[in-house]
Scaffold this motif. Sequence first.
Motif, PDB file in Angstrom:
ATOM      1  N   ASN A   1      97.782  13.700 -91.164  1.00  0.00           N
ATOM      2  CA  ASN A   1      97.356  13.917 -89.802  1.00  0.00           C
ATOM      3  C   ASN A   1      97.021  12.419 -89.386  1.00  0.00           C
ATOM      4  N   GLN A   2      96.096  11.725 -90.110  1.00  0.00           N
ATOM      5  CA  GLN A   2      95.589  10.310 -89.778  1.00  0.00           C
ATOM      6  C   GLN A   2      96.792   9.525 -89.635  1.00  0.00           C
ATOM      7  N   ALA A   3      97.523   9.553 -90.578  1.00  0.00           N
ATOM      8  CA  ALA A   3      98.961   8.729 -90.696  1.00  0.00           C
ATOM      9  C   ALA A   3      99.639   9.006 -89.409  1.00  0.00           C
ATOM     10  N   ASN A   4      99.898  10.160 -88.939  1.00  0.00           N
ATOM     11  CA  ASN A   4     100.723  10.395 -87.588  1.00  0.00           C
ATOM     12  C   ASN A   4      99.927   9.813 -86.417  1.00  0.00           C
ATOM     13  N   ALA A   5      98.572  10.012 -86.471  1.00  0.00           N
ATOM     14  CA  ALA A   5      98.043   9.289 -85.428  1.00  0.00           C
ATOM     15  C   ALA A   5      98.244   7.679 -85.389  1.00  0.00           C
ATOM     16  N   ILE A   6      98.301   7.162 -86.477  1.00  0.00           N
ATOM     17  CA  ILE A   6      98.251   5.668 -86.403  1.00  0.00           C
ATOM     18  C   ILE A   6      99.856   5.549 -86.039  1.00  0.00           C
ATOM     19  N   ARG A   7     100.522   6.247 -86.494  1.00  0.00           N
ATOM     20  CA  ARG A   7     102.171   6.002 -86.074  1.00  0.00           C
ATOM     21  C   ARG A   7     102.079   6.371 -84.322  1.00  0.00           C
ATOM     22  N   GLN A   8     101.468   7.262 -83.884  1.00  0.00           N
ATOM     23  CA  GLN A   8     101.489   7.437 -82.388  1.00  0.00           C
ATOM     24  C   GLN A   8     101.201   6.192 -81.627  1.00  0.00           C
ATOM     25  N   ILE A   9      99.969   5.491 -82.210  1.00  0.00           N
ATOM     26  CA  ILE A   9      99.445   4.240 -81.589  1.00  0.00           C
ATOM     27  C   ILE A   9     100.215   3.136 -81.827  1.00  0.00           C
TER      28      ILE A   9
END
Length: 694
Positions: free
Chosen positions: A429-437
């Motif tokens: 979940n955290q990794a996907n947020a980092i990818r989004q940014i």
Amino acid sequence: MGRRLRIGIDTGGTFTDVVALDEDTGEYITTKTPSTPSDPAEGFLAAAAKVLAGDGPLPAEAVGLSHGTTVATNRLLEDRIEDLGFITTEGFESVLEIARQSVPDGYGNSYFWVKPPRIVPVHRVRTVGGRLDHTGAELRPFDQAGAVRAARWFRDRGIAAIGVCFLHSYADPSHELAMREVLRREHPEAVVSLSCEVLREYREYERSVTTLVDAAVKPVMARYLARIIERIGDRASARAPARLHVMKSNGGVLSAEEVVHQPITTVLSGPAAGALGAAFVAARAGRGSVVTLDGGGTSTDVAVVLDGEPTLTTEGAIGRHPVKIPMIDIVTVGAGGGSVARVSPEGTMKVGPRSAGADPGPLCYGRGGTEPTVTDAHAVLGRIPPHLLGGEIPLDVDAARAGLAELAATLGLSVERAATGILEISAWNQANAIRQITVKRGLDVRDYPLVAFGGSGPLLACRLLDVLGPPAAIVPENPGNLSAFGLLTVDVKNDYVRTRVMRDTGLDLGAVAAAFGDLEREAATALDREGFPPARRRFARTADLRYHGQAFEVRVPAPAGPVTEDFRAEVVGRFHDAHEALYGYCYRDDPDRHPVEWVNYRVSGIGPIDRPRPRERPPGDGDPSRALVSSRRVHFGDGWTETPVYERALLAPGDVIEGPAIVQEFGSTLPLHPGFRAEADPCGNLTVTRAERE
């Protein structure tokens, strides 16, 4: 005479973090207290009292106080918006209903998506006659009689929070100002927000909603800040500071007296402070561009810092409400330590976004929690100590294990396997947020070190290095308090904007100069109120440009000084460069077919503060064994391992720890997985890398 402290207090969903800087000695004092969601002011006051009481024989004195708050954010996220009214131009009463055609998650869900309720229902919208064109020229005069009828309608129904947005008032605010005078006479109890003061920029829907959001949170913010200002002195046994400053979403602070007039600017207050604190720490370590990850109890916030400055945006939303104000570009996911793990109706494990919060909190807190959380998984696997905050919060690991056993049995897994799965889902979940940014903005995450902070931020740092491949993870000293520390690094800052659409061909340089001049005078007036003399002021210009026919703009820096032909050419050149970086193309060589348009002109008025100057530590002897305090059994995903535990405060620059290991401190823990290493630097950071990289 007691200590003179400059204090930063950041109120999060689970803990309220405090950092105090002794103005005379340069010493830092850090602590935490549980947040009080039912009354955030109580948690704030308890945190202030705790740091001011201290351990010394002399009382401390607060000479400055900066605050990051979630009061406005929570009001919007929880949709606690009541008795809000809207006044707009006659004929435009449906602007909120029409909204925009965009559908969340694209066309795949468009058949099932239901438009959410408007922030103001249609029966609480009133219109007033009068009309301006896009240049501000008056087409029809302001209807005084209609304005009186609208004001009395809201007065008679007890609706006391009102937003006013008239068509094209960004070009001329006179009709909105006249409406406010009518409301003052006819409905003096009303709290009024005008779009010309909240967002003097075109696009009626976003301007309307942003103004209404401001009106919705203005009463609660005024009460909250008034209570703090009134009681901080009594509760802390020290005089109130000369001025309480509140963190804004744009990366600046503003006095509480001014913030109550523009509360919408605080909607990302806490996460903004964290990003700025991470930028400060990374710059001292020689890392100008990083990805920041702020892991809290309720959520995780990620941002990007480029050349020492967090990236900004005006295309944000809080919950279901779009807010078009300058804010640090932050992506938030419900992946904090308190995120609840459960079995979905499909029979799979889900983690978050629902959180156990501070009360009752995770199972291991022993406060009546009934569902397993991410923190419980860490506790069961031994990755956090059996107590938090240096023993202030003992953990009931048996209760966490019992709760996880129920979840594991439902899924047909062992307790350890279920706990590992919870942490794996949270990491992704955290990794996907980092990818989004990053990836969605044209950045390669593998080029940027990760700054992991917050109470839960370092816990999954090693796994994120595996998943995303950044070169390193930097864990600052006292990572759980970095957002509070960031409050001590922030300048006073106000943003101003004007819209005037002009073609670049034959650009009216005088009009551009006048726009920037007006904005700089507004900014100077605000800095006067904040006590900054002319010699201590700084103005930063930006401009929003686009190609003719495009619907949205690209913001680029604009140089200071006279608005000349060289000024114009430099700004347009920066626009072409930025457009190509964002979208992969530009029309630099085809100005006739694709002319450039100037749209918005922006100025930030900045009052610089004296930033902290942390002292570097002298190097040690290279032997980290001095920090080895114990060992315990820890599960890193492939079985239990007897693992050394290091006390971070005892590490010295140059010390290297090889995983598996646990590095613990007052407010956070770093589980160092097998195959990773952590090195202490002179600034107090730990730099985590894969061992094979060396």
